[in-house]
Every structure is written in structure tokens, then in C-alpha cells.
Design an enzyme around this catalytic site. Structure first.
Site: not given
Ligand code: B12
Ligand code: SF4
Ligand code: SF4
Length: 360
Positions: A116, A202
Site C-alpha cells: 500500500d 465510505c
Molecule cells: C484507496 C484505497 C481505499 C479507499 C477506496 C477503497 C476501494 N474499494 O477502492 C478507502 C479509503 C475507502 C479504503 C477502505 C478500505 N481499505 Co483500502 N485501499 C486503498 C488502496 C490504497 C487503493 C485501492 C484502489 O486503487 N481502489 C480503486 C479501485 C477502482 O481499485 P481496486 O480496489 O484495486 O479494485 C478494483 C478493480 O480491480 C476492479 N475489478 C474487480 N474485478 C474486476 C473484473 C473486471 C472484468 C474488471 C474490468 C475490473 C474488475 O474492481 C475493483 C473495485 O472497484 C489499496 C492498496 C492498493 N495499492 O491497492 C488499499 C486496500 C485495498 N485497502 C485495504 C483495506 C484493508 C481497507 C479497509 C478494510 C480498511 C478499513 N477497515 O477501514 C477498507 C475496506 C473498504 C472496502 N469495502 O473496500 C486492503 C484490502 C485487502 C483485501 N483483502 O482486499 C488494501 C489492498 C491495502 C493492503 N495492502 O492490504 N481503501
Molecule cells: S462504509 Fe460501507 S463500504 Fe465502507 S467499509 Fe463500511 S460497510 Fe464497507
């Protein structure tokens, strides 16, 4: 758990770009920096000669699917934040792993460890490395471990052989997380099957990443969650069945944090400066909220409790040196039924005071 992924184009970048374009990332500007986007697209821009990444998952849970909600006068901290800061703990482990690999390979190689800490789509890499599927709550979930784990990646120029990607979706018709999210942040899957979150709603974003005022209409839904949120993971059947306890002792909860009295927490935070707070929380994820952010959150939780017992400490908070804190304290005072007229500012504490060890 670990798996290997080799160089190749990200299939999720178009989704990531659409998500940014819709401004669902709110104020998390670091996600939208053009240089960071291009590095996410091609890991070779981060590590020249990048060939493969070892992706690891490390459990941080306590083995229980959910934390009891507790009394509204007591604070809930998200479980990932109750122990030491995972960025440091897991990165140290990955660096250790790199040294071990070097002795196995019998030659030095290039590597960089990320937890991260850089522009990497960690969850997509983890899915490609076989560590789980994307739930509708956007979490990466493993069918035998649930989702309470951190992810980390060691990028290398070593030619390792890839694991099989995780290809199945185990959510089926379930929609428990979508229904349980108190702010409506989870928007379900899009036409490509990607789960979508409006991060600006969120609680994790609102209580940790957002540096300014929390939108008033969302404050009641935050309840007594003062740092992060686990609701959409707590209701997930895969955590109910398979949540595993952390084996890493660094993630053992810091005494006095979870379940702390909101009144005590506010009293202690009011007595310390920003610098004192950073000293106290230097090895805790909680440091990210900073003193004013955490105090803002505690004021919201006190307002949601709504008891007149909270009025004295909120009145002090309504005279804090930070306008952010003062405004949230006034909002909370309105909810405990004592008004909340603007008051003169208090001077900033000198920074000498810190929270005591047995404190929050
Ligand atoms: C920004 C971020 C956040 C943001 C946005 C979260 C979000 N869901 O995007 C906020 C502040 C809200 C957040 C919250 C949390 N986070 Co955070 N966060 C990050 C961070 C830094 C980047 C994530 C990101 O780029 N998000 C943007 C979305 C668009 O991308 P994505 O999440 O990677 O995945 C997307 C795509 O891959 C796509 N996708 C999935 N399937 C498919 C299929 C197809 C066909 C396509 C085209 C796309 C696709 O959809 C996904 C979701 O939109 C990562 C670390 C990292 N460098 O990745 C940690 C990370 C995701 N977080 C983590 C954690 C632990 C949390 C929390 C649990 C903390 C808490 N208890 O409060 C919460 C969980 C909330 C939740 N339900 O997600 C962990 C998750 C571990 C896991 N098992 O998944 C990470 C990986 C950090 C780590 N190194 O461990 N987080
Ligand atoms: S606010 Fe909603 S999406 Fe965000 S961590 Fe809580 S239950 Fe999950
Ligand atoms: S609660 Fe249900 S829909 Fe949500 S991630 Fe878990 S299995 Fe999937």
C-alpha cells in the site's frame, strides 16, 4: 498465503480510469496522479526489468467474524488498525523474503517491496496470483480465509513461474454487504462484473482519508466508528465461516484502543497537540487521521450517542483551536440538545503532553 504473477498488461486499468473519471475517489488525489497511473499500468516503470511479483496475504483478524457493536458511548476502531502499522510490519517481512530469495538464487537481483506504499493495483495482482476473488464489497476474499488480510507485493526481475489466477466468483446471489453498508457506498457490480464503490460515501474514507468536514448528511450513519469500518466484511458469510486469527504478534490490539470511552478519548485528544498525537501513534495506522481528524470523528460519534453526559467535553471541543473540531463539536452539541453557539478559541497545547501508555 502467497502466489506469483508475471509481467503483463493489467486488465483492470480501464475500470480504474472510469472510476477516477466518475470522481468516486473523492479527495484521494494521489490515486489520480498521471505518473502514478502510468506506473500502475506498467510495473516495468517502477522496477526496470520487472519480470515477476511475489504477492502475499497476511491475516490481521482476531478469528471472530464481527466485533460486537458495543455501547454507543464506546469507540469502534476498524480491526486492521488495532495493532502496529501493517505498512512497516509487512514491508519488513517482504524485505526479509527478498534476502532469503537472494541466497536461494545464489545471485543478487533487483526487487522492490510494496504494501500500500506505491501505485500498484494490489488486489488485481493478488487475484492474478490466485489469492482470491473480488467480492461485491470490493474486497479480495479467499474461500478458506475470508477477507481480513493485508496484501503486499515484492516486484522482482527474477523469472519466477506464475500461479493460476483465481477465476471464480463465490458471491453468487448474496448481497448482504450491499444491504448492510450504512452509507450506500457499495454500488454493486458493473456490466463487466467489477464491483464499484463510491469511496466518497465510505466510512473508511470519511474517517481516515478525508481531511476536511464530514458531510452532515452522512454523519449519523457513522455511529460510533471513529476510525475505519468493517461492516461489509463482518456480514460476509466467508468471514463468518472462515475468519482466521492473525499469527503476526505485531497485530495484537494495542491496549485501551478498541472499546475506549468516547468521553475519555475526546478528553485525552483535547489535551494533546498534533505533534504529541503523532509521537503517540507513530507506529499505528491511526496516525493517518491526525489529531484533529480523530477528534472530529470522536465528536461525530459523541453526537450520534446523543447523551447529555457528552455535553461538557463537547463544549470544550467547541472551543478547540481547530475550526474542523469546533464545527463538528457544535454539530454534536445540537444532537445532545444543548445548543452549540460558537465560542472563543482555546490556544493550541504546547506539544509536551502525550497520551499515556495505558490510554487509547
Ligand atoms: C484507496 C484505497 C481505499 C479507499 C477506496 C477503497 C476501494 N474499494 O477502492 C478507502 C479509503 C475507502 C479504503 C477502505 C478500505 N481499505 Co483500502 N485501499 C486503498 C488502496 C490504497 C487503493 C485501492 C484502489 O486503487 N481502489 C480503486 C479501485 C477502482 O481499485 P481496486 O480496489 O484495486 O479494485 C478494483 C478493480 O480491480 C476492479 N475489478 C474487480 N474485478 C474486476 C473484473 C473486471 C472484468 C474488471 C474490468 C475490473 C474488475 O474492481 C475493483 C473495485 O472497484 C489499496 C492498496 C492498493 N495499492 O491497492 C488499499 C486496500 C485495498 N485497502 C485495504 C483495506 C484493508 C481497507 C479497509 C478494510 C480498511 C478499513 N477497515 O477501514 C477498507 C475496506 C473498504 C472496502 N469495502 O473496500 C486492503 C484490502 C485487502 C483485501 N483483502 O482486499 C488494501 C489492498 C491495502 C493492503 N495492502 O492490504 N481503501
Ligand atoms: S462504509 Fe460501507 S463500504 Fe465502507 S467499509 Fe463500511 S460497510 Fe464497507
Ligand atoms: S457479503 Fe455476500 S455479496 Fe458481499 S462480498 Fe460477501 S459473499 Fe459477496
Amino acid at each position: 498465503m502467497a502466489g506469483v504473477v508475471t509481467a503483463g498488461a493489467s486488465g483492470h486499468m480501464p475500470h480504474f480510469r472510469r472510476w477516477l473519471k466518475a470522481r468516486l475517489h473523492g479527495e484521494m488525489a494521489y490515486l489520480a496522479r498521471p505518473d502514478a497511473i502510468s506506473r500502475r499500468e506498467d510495473l516495468g516503470r517502477t522496477l526496470p526489468g520487472f519480470h515477476s511479483a511475489l504477492v502475499v496475504a497476511q491475516s490481521y483478524g482476531d478469528g471472530q467474524p464481527a466485533t460486537p457493536p458495543g455501547h454507543p458511548s464506546r469507540a469502534i476502531f476498524a480491526r486492521y488498525a488495532r495493532g502496529r502499522d501493517y505498512h512497516h510490519v509487512l514491508r519488513d517481512r517482504l524485505e526479509e523474503l527478498a534476502r532469503r530469495l537472494e541466497s536461494l538464487a545464489g545471485r543478487p537481483f533487483r526487487s522492490r517491496a510494496y504494501v500500500d506504499t506505491g501505485p500498484i493495483l494490489e488486489r488485481e495482482l493478488a487475484m492474478r496470483a490466485g489469492l482470491g476473488w473480488f467480492g461485491k464489497n470490493t474486497m479480495l476474499i479467499h474461500p478458506r480465509r475470508g477477507s481480513y488480510f493485508f496484501l503486499g507485493a515484492l516486484l522482482t526481475d527474477l523469472p519466477l513461474s506464475p500461479s493460476n489466477p483465481f477465476a471464480t466468483d463465490h458471491c453468487g446471489n448474496c448481497r448482504r454487504c450491499l444491504d448492510a453498508c450504512p452509507t450506500g457506498a457499495l454500488l454493486g457490480r458493473d456490466e463487466n462484473g467489477a464491483p464499484v464503490m463510491d469511496a466518497t460515501r465510505c466510512i473508511s474514507y470519511l474517517t481516515i482519508e478525508l481531511k476536511g468536514a464530514i458531510p452532515r448528511e452522512l454523519r449519523p450513519a457513522i455511529g460510533n466508528r471513529v476510525f475505519g469500518c468493517d461492516i461489509c466484511q463482518e456480514v460476509c458469510p466467508w468471514n463468518e465461516k472462515f475468519a482466521v486469527p492473525a499469527t503476526e504478534s505485531a497485530y495484537a490490539p494495542r491496549p485501551g484502543l478498541e472499546g475506549a470511552s468516547l468521553i475519555d478519548l475526546a478528553t485525552r485528544l483535547l489535551a494533546i497537540s498534533g505533534k504529541g498525537f503523532q509521537r503517540e501513534f507513530r507506529d499505528s495506522p491511526v496516525s493517518r487521521a491526525r489529531r484533529n481528524g480523530l477528534l472530529r470523528n470522536v465528536c461525530v460519534a459523541l453526537g450520534n450517542w446523543g447523551s447529555a453526559e457528552a455535553a461538557p467535553v463537547l463544549e470544550r471541543a467547541a472551543r478547540d483551536h481547530s475550526e474542523l473540531v469546533r464545527e463538528h463539536a457544535r454539530w454534536a452539541l445540537d444532537r445532545v440538545g444543548t445548543g452549540g453557539a460558537p465560542s472563543p478559541r482555546a490556544p493550541e497545547p504546547d506539544g509536551a503532553a502525550t497520551l499515556d501508555e495505558s490510554g487509547i
